[in-house]
Every structure is written in C-alpha cells, then in structure tokens.
Design an enzyme around this catalytic site. Sequence first.
Site, PDB file in Angstrom:
ATOM      1  CG  MET A  48       4.176  -4.789  -2.826  1.00  0.00           C
ATOM      2  SD  MET A  48       3.054  -3.642  -3.624  1.00  0.00           S
ATOM      3  CE  MET A  48       3.271  -4.087  -5.324  1.00  0.00           C
ATOM      4  CB  CYS A  49       3.793  -8.791   1.214  1.00  0.00           C
ATOM      5  SG  CYS A  49       5.158  -8.181   2.233  1.00  0.00           S
ATOM      6  N   GLY A  50       3.075 -10.453  -1.311  1.00  0.00           N
ATOM      7  CA  GLY A  50       2.101 -11.280  -2.000  1.00  0.00           C
ATOM      8  C   GLY A  50       1.839 -12.552  -1.233  1.00  0.00           C
TER       9      GLY A  50
END
Length: 296
Positions: A1-3
Amino acid sequence: MCGIVGLFLKDKALEPKLGELLSGMLEIMTDRGPDSAGFAVYGAGAPDEVKLTLRAPEGYDFAGLAAKLGDGVGLSERATHAILTLPAGREAEVRDTLAKVAPDVTVVGAGSRMELYKEVGLPSDVAVRFKLAEMSGTHGIGHTRMATESAVTTNGAHPFSTGADQCLVHNGSLSNHRTVRRNLERAGVAIQTDNDSEVAAGYLSWRMREGRSLGEALEDSLGDLDGFYTFVVGTESGFGVLRDPIACKPAVMAETDQYVAFGSEYRALAGLPGIENAKVWEPEPAKVYFWDRAAA
C-alpha cells in the site's frame, strides 16, 4: 500500500509555505499508510556547513550531547529528532564522537540543506509532532507507510538516506533486494535496516558515487532492481520520479508555473494552489522524471 507525496517549488514566494502544503498532502495519504510517516525538507543551508539529523529515544538530552561535541556546533530539537549544524570539515570527527559517546543515537540523514524526520504514528500526528507546517524550503518529499511485510517500527519508516542531501521514498516491493544488498555491502555501502527501500536508496547512492548522475542511476536501476515500485528521490537540487516497467502502483503528477507535485493519488494534490489549471498526468512506466533548481 503506502502513500508518497513530493513537492518541488519553482516560485520562491511559495517557499515559506512548503511545510504547510506538504503537511496537507501527507495527511491526505493517511489511509494508504497509517502505521508511520516521514518526510525530508530541503531548506536553508551553507556550502561550508553540514546538517546531521539525529534520532534518539524519547526525552533524550540532545543539549548535553551537543555540549560534548565542542564549540561551533548548532542544535535544533524537534521531539525525538535533532539537527546538528557544524563545519563541513568536522563531519567525520563528529560522527566518530557520536558513535563513541552516544551509541543510542542514530544519524538518519546528512547534507547541507536536508532535514529528515520519521516516526511511528498517524501521518497527521507525525507532521504535528515535528512541526512540519512551520518549515520552509524549496522542495520536500514524504511517505505514509502500511507495513505489510515487516514490523511497524521507526527504523522501517521512510525516507531513507544513504548519501549527502539524498533520500528516497518507495511504494512497492523489490524481489532481489537481498542480492543487491550483498553487492552493495561488498562495495562498502552500509545498509542499517532490513527494509528493501533502504537498499534502493543505497543502490542509487552507490551509482552516483561511481560517477553517474541521479537520472542515470535511476535508469540503471531499471536493469538491476527487480520488482514493482515507485521511487521518489530528493537531492540538494531537486527531485526525481521513477516507476517500474509494469507500473502497477498508482501515481499522479501535476505541474504549474509555481510547482511540480507528486502524489500516490490525485486527492493528495487537490488542495494545492492553482491545481485547477495544472497539467496533470500519470507518469509513464520506466521513464525517469527529474526537476532541478538550477533549471527552474
């Protein structure tokens, strides 16, 4: 995921608002990474000075540590981190002293302009804790992490820095990072954590020490790093973006006369000034993008 978020300012009038804008972008990416967050800001600096970003346990006596380092060392504290400012010629000496007298303190970044902060917690809380909204500068990058393959720790948070004024944030996974790590360690590149993102940062630093530009190092990584990833890299003079050839991780960019911005999703950019008139596009797979202050 992560942004991932990144903001490179062309308009000097926006520099006092860099931290405020980056903080808003980081907070919007919370649901892509609520476990931990971090950011690097490129602010004021002098070519004959070095900033060392230190991280220590909660409540650490940074002032007492600075006193042990002698005259000519400036100190700025922000929660669990501190910035030491010292003459460039003393960097090796100060690092050696830190290793001897403060083994529980970690140097997480170094450079003439870069300051780097990261901690466990919601991105909004991390931004407030380090007073990101009050920071000014020319550009910055940030990351919100969802730890799907390792523990939720500050060591696992991004950005990772393995070179002067250079850092990297990463969304994805490298399948050959163990092999790359062994090769880097043989070449004298120290990797401190088990995070594959630090291996990517170390790879770029190594290629640049071999004489490659950042753009060339990013091009090289397409052949040497396997997996799926988006990299956003900060340097003293600008920032670069690269997606792997498959480009399965989301990414969007926007450019106006005032700035260039990156976000894992468009909503991270939606609050930027003049976004309604920006050129907005999805960065192409396996294409290196780079913006430099000298050319802005």
